[in-house]
Design a protein around this motif. Structure first.
Motif, short mmCIF file in Angstrom:
data_model
loop_
_atom_site.label_atom_id
_atom_site.label_comp_id
_atom_site.label_asym_id
_atom_site.label_seq_id
_atom_site.Cartn_x
_atom_site.Cartn_y
_atom_site.Cartn_z
N LEU A 1 -46.69 21.30 -25.54
CA LEU A 1 -47.56 20.36 -24.83
C LEU A 1 -47.57 20.57 -23.31
O LEU A 1 -48.66 20.59 -22.72
CB LEU A 1 -47.16 18.93 -25.19
CG LEU A 1 -48.07 17.83 -24.66
CD1 LEU A 1 -49.47 17.99 -25.23
CD2 LEU A 1 -47.51 16.46 -25.02
N PRO A 2 -46.44 20.74 -22.63
CA PRO A 2 -46.51 20.96 -21.18
C PRO A 2 -47.29 22.22 -20.81
O PRO A 2 -48.04 22.22 -19.83
CB PRO A 2 -45.04 21.08 -20.75
CG PRO A 2 -44.29 20.37 -21.80
CD PRO A 2 -45.05 20.59 -23.07
N ALA A 3 -47.14 23.28 -21.58
CA ALA A 3 -47.89 24.51 -21.31
C ALA A 3 -49.38 24.28 -21.52
O ALA A 3 -50.21 24.77 -20.75
CB ALA A 3 -47.39 25.64 -22.20
N THR A 4 -49.73 23.54 -22.56
CA THR A 4 -51.13 23.24 -22.83
C THR A 4 -51.75 22.43 -21.70
O THR A 4 -52.87 22.71 -21.26
CB THR A 4 -51.26 22.48 -24.16
OG1 THR A 4 -50.63 23.23 -25.19
CG2 THR A 4 -52.71 22.24 -24.52
N ILE A 5 -51.02 21.45 -21.21
CA ILE A 5 -51.50 20.64 -20.08
C ILE A 5 -51.66 21.51 -18.84
O ILE A 5 -52.63 21.39 -18.10
CB ILE A 5 -50.55 19.45 -19.83
CG1 ILE A 5 -50.62 18.47 -21.00
CG2 ILE A 5 -50.90 18.74 -18.52
CD1 ILE A 5 -49.57 17.37 -20.94
N GLY A 6 -50.71 22.40 -18.62
CA GLY A 6 -50.80 23.31 -17.46
C GLY A 6 -52.00 24.22 -17.53
O GLY A 6 -52.70 24.41 -16.53
N TRP A 7 -52.25 24.81 -18.71
CA TRP A 7 -53.43 25.66 -18.87
C TRP A 7 -54.71 24.85 -18.67
O TRP A 7 -55.66 25.33 -18.05
CB TRP A 7 -53.44 26.30 -20.25
CG TRP A 7 -52.53 27.48 -20.36
CD1 TRP A 7 -51.33 27.51 -21.00
CD2 TRP A 7 -52.72 28.78 -19.80
NE1 TRP A 7 -50.78 28.75 -20.87
CE2 TRP A 7 -51.60 29.55 -20.16
CE3 TRP A 7 -53.74 29.35 -19.06
CZ2 TRP A 7 -51.48 30.88 -19.78
CZ3 TRP A 7 -53.62 30.70 -18.66
CH2 TRP A 7 -52.51 31.43 -19.03
N TYR A 8 -54.76 23.63 -19.17
CA TYR A 8 -55.94 22.78 -19.01
C TYR A 8 -56.20 22.48 -17.54
O TYR A 8 -57.32 22.58 -17.05
CB TYR A 8 -55.79 21.49 -19.82
CG TYR A 8 -56.94 20.54 -19.61
CD1 TYR A 8 -58.16 20.77 -20.21
CD2 TYR A 8 -56.81 19.43 -18.78
CE1 TYR A 8 -59.23 19.91 -20.01
CE2 TYR A 8 -57.87 18.56 -18.56
CZ TYR A 8 -59.08 18.82 -19.18
OH TYR A 8 -60.12 17.98 -18.97
N GLN A 9 -55.14 22.14 -16.80
CA GLN A 9 -55.29 21.82 -15.39
C GLN A 9 -55.70 23.06 -14.59
O GLN A 9 -56.46 22.96 -13.64
CB GLN A 9 -54.00 21.25 -14.83
CG GLN A 9 -53.71 19.85 -15.33
CD GLN A 9 -52.38 19.30 -14.83
OE1 GLN A 9 -51.54 20.06 -14.33
NE2 GLN A 9 -52.19 18.00 -14.99
N LEU A 10 -55.21 24.22 -15.01
CA LEU A 10 -55.56 25.45 -14.32
C LEU A 10 -57.04 25.77 -14.47
O LEU A 10 -57.72 26.12 -13.50
CB LEU A 10 -54.71 26.60 -14.88
CG LEU A 10 -54.94 27.98 -14.22
CD1 LEU A 10 -54.43 27.96 -12.78
CD2 LEU A 10 -54.23 29.05 -15.03
N PHE A 11 -57.56 25.65 -15.69
CA PHE A 11 -58.95 26.00 -15.95
C PHE A 11 -59.93 24.87 -15.63
O PHE A 11 -61.09 25.12 -15.36
CB PHE A 11 -59.12 26.46 -17.39
CG PHE A 11 -58.52 27.80 -17.66
CD1 PHE A 11 -58.99 28.94 -17.00
CD2 PHE A 11 -57.48 27.94 -18.56
CE1 PHE A 11 -58.42 30.18 -17.23
CE2 PHE A 11 -56.91 29.19 -18.79
CZ PHE A 11 -57.38 30.30 -18.13
N ALA A 12 -59.46 23.62 -15.65
CA ALA A 12 -60.36 22.50 -15.35
C ALA A 12 -60.56 22.34 -13.85
O ALA A 12 -61.49 21.65 -13.43
CB ALA A 12 -59.80 21.22 -15.97
#
Length: 42
Positions: free
Chosen positions: A30-41
């Motif tokens: 989950l933390p990695a998924t949130i990080g990837w989302y914030q990076l691309f969003a």
């Protein structure tokens, strides 16, 4: 009184173990998924 079936197998135990492992892996990702989302969003 209901009859007793010697060949009955309850698969709910195996299902709960599999679901537990899926939840464990998903929560650790989950933390990695949130990080990837914030990076691309942005």
């Amino acid at each position: 009184m209901a009859g007793h079936d010697e060949n009955f197998r309850d698969s709910s135990g195996l299902l709960s173990i599999i679901m537990g492992l899926i939840v464990l892996v998903a929560m650790s990702c989950l933390p990695a998924t949130i990080g990837w989302y914030q990076l691309f969003a942005g």
